[in-house]
Design an enzyme around this catalytic site. Structure first.
Site, PDB file in Angstrom:
ATOM      1  N   GLY A  15      37.650  -7.930 -25.679  1.00  0.00           N
ATOM      2  CA  GLY A  15      36.744  -7.769 -26.816  1.00  0.00           C
ATOM      3  C   GLY A  15      37.410  -7.611 -28.161  1.00  0.00           C
ATOM      4  CB  SER A  16      40.741  -8.439 -29.579  1.00  0.00           C
ATOM      5  OG  SER A  16      40.862  -9.826 -29.394  1.00  0.00           O
ATOM      6  CG  ASN A  17      38.018 -12.950 -31.091  1.00  0.00           C
ATOM      7  OD1 ASN A  17      38.328 -13.332 -32.216  1.00  0.00           O
ATOM      8  ND2 ASN A  17      38.744 -13.238 -30.019  1.00  0.00           N
ATOM      9  CG  MET A  93      35.579 -15.385 -19.289  1.00  0.00           C
ATOM     10  SD  MET A  93      36.445 -16.656 -20.239  1.00  0.00           S
ATOM     11  CE  MET A  93      37.290 -17.483 -18.895  1.00  0.00           C
ATOM     12  NE  ARG A  94      27.114 -16.036 -15.971  1.00  0.00           N
ATOM     13  CZ  ARG A  94      27.297 -16.119 -14.659  1.00  0.00           C
ATOM     14  NH1 ARG A  94      28.334 -15.546 -14.095  1.00  0.00           N
ATOM     15  NH2 ARG A  94      26.433 -16.757 -13.906  1.00  0.00           N
ATOM     16  CG  ASN A 110      33.106 -20.616 -27.708  1.00  0.00           C
ATOM     17  OD1 ASN A 110      33.304 -19.429 -27.403  1.00  0.00           O
ATOM     18  ND2 ASN A 110      33.782 -21.604 -27.139  1.00  0.00           N
ATOM     19  CG  HIS A 112      38.812 -23.115 -27.221  1.00  0.00           C
ATOM     20  ND1 HIS A 112      38.535 -22.709 -25.932  1.00  0.00           N
ATOM     21  CD2 HIS A 112      39.885 -23.922 -27.148  1.00  0.00           C
ATOM     22  CE1 HIS A 112      39.413 -23.267 -25.115  1.00  0.00           C
ATOM     23  NE2 HIS A 112      40.238 -24.012 -25.827  1.00  0.00           N
TER      24      HIS A 112
HETATM   25  C1  GRF Z   1      39.961 -15.434 -27.284  1.00  0.00           C
HETATM   26  O1  GRF Z   1      41.257 -15.960 -27.298  1.00  0.00           O
HETATM   27  C2  GRF Z   1      38.940 -16.505 -27.506  1.00  0.00           C
HETATM   28  O2  GRF Z   1      39.389 -17.533 -28.332  1.00  0.00           O
HETATM   29  C3  GRF Z   1      38.708 -17.044 -26.108  1.00  0.00           C
HETATM   30  O3  GRF Z   1      38.760 -15.902 -25.284  1.00  0.00           O
HETATM   31  C4  GRF Z   1      39.600 -14.921 -25.882  1.00  0.00           C
HETATM   32  C5  GRF Z   1      38.814 -13.643 -25.927  1.00  0.00           C
HETATM   33  O4  GRF Z   1      39.611 -12.566 -26.330  1.00  0.00           O
HETATM   34  N1  GRF Z   1      37.463 -17.779 -26.027  1.00  0.00           N
HETATM   35  P1  GRF Z   1      38.943 -11.184 -26.707  1.00  0.00           P
HETATM   36  O5  GRF Z   1      38.165 -10.693 -25.472  1.00  0.00           O
HETATM   37  O6  GRF Z   1      38.042 -11.383 -27.873  1.00  0.00           O
HETATM   38  O7  GRF Z   1      40.082 -10.268 -27.020  1.00  0.00           O
END
Ligand code: GRF
Length: 200
Positions: A15-17, A93-94, A110, A112
């Site tokens: 969940g860093s994003n 992841m779904r 999204n 990526h």
């Molecule tokens: C990120 O690298 C994002 O680009 C990819 O999954 C990762 C999620 O990382 N889709 P986080 O859980 O947000 O740390």
């Protein structure tokens, strides 16, 4: 007056994003967007964090539902209950079904960790690193029915130099993600508001 756009963050991992987006909101960098719901399909670290922060959150485990459709329907109900305007996938992841995507047309983003269309799918950073590319990077795009497809909203390159470790390369890419996701979200919300000032 600008209306608030209610944002849901869907995540399956650390969940860093999600954290970067909430931080941007707390620092007043998210325009009229307000993150109101963190959702996961797992009891993931992102949910432990949301709980600690006292953010509204929900978990629906796929195994508790008969099939993918039933799981998605339950998620849609949670999103509708909270009058969600915008959704960001942050390591969710779904794969969302075409019906789900239709429920939120052009309202799902999204992120990526590659310059799409290069390295779609999983382990994108590691695969680019092993291929000794000269750069990879980050893409933010709208979600359509495909995997890591959909119109691209923003891309930023990250250079891979020969002396760089995989850890350093990953850290550089994640640092770009944490800046680019909130920024792109705000730019996209502004575009939506310009099209329809009610935003909903
Ligand atoms: C990120 O690298 C994002 O680009 C990819 O999954 C990762 C999620 O990382 N889709 P986080 O859980 O947000 O740390």
């Amino acid at each position: 007056m600008t209306e608030t756009l209610r944002l849901a963050i869907l995540a399956s991992g650390r969940g860093s994003n999600a954290q970067a987006i909430v931080k941007a909101y707390e620092e007043g960098r998210l325009g009229n967007i307000e993150p109101v719901f963190i959702f996961s399909d797992k009891n993931a670290p992102v949910i432990a964090w949301a709980r600690e922060q006292r953010l509204d959150h929900g978990v629906l485990l796929a195994k508790d539902f008969q099939n993918r459709l039933a799981h998605e329907e339950a998620l849609i109900a949670e999103l509708q209950k909270r009058k969600i305007d915008l959704i960001v996938l942050a390591g969710y992841m779904r794969i969302l079904s075409p019906d789900f995507v239709k429920q939120f047309p052009k309202r799902i983003l999204n992120i990526h960790p590659s310059i799409l269309p290069a390295y779609p799918g999983i382990h994108s950073i590691e695969r680019a690193y092993r291929d000794k590319v000269s750069y990879s990077g980050v893409t933010v795009h709208l979600v359509d029915d495909g995997v890591d497809s959909g119109p691209i909203l923003a891309q930023v390159r990250v250079a891979l130099t020969p002396e760089m470790s995989l850890d350093a390369f990953e850290a550089a890419i994640h640092a770009v993600e944490h800046r680019l996701y909130p920024e792109t979200l705000v730019a996209y919300a502004n575009e939506l508001m310009a099209r329809d000032p009610s935003g909903h």
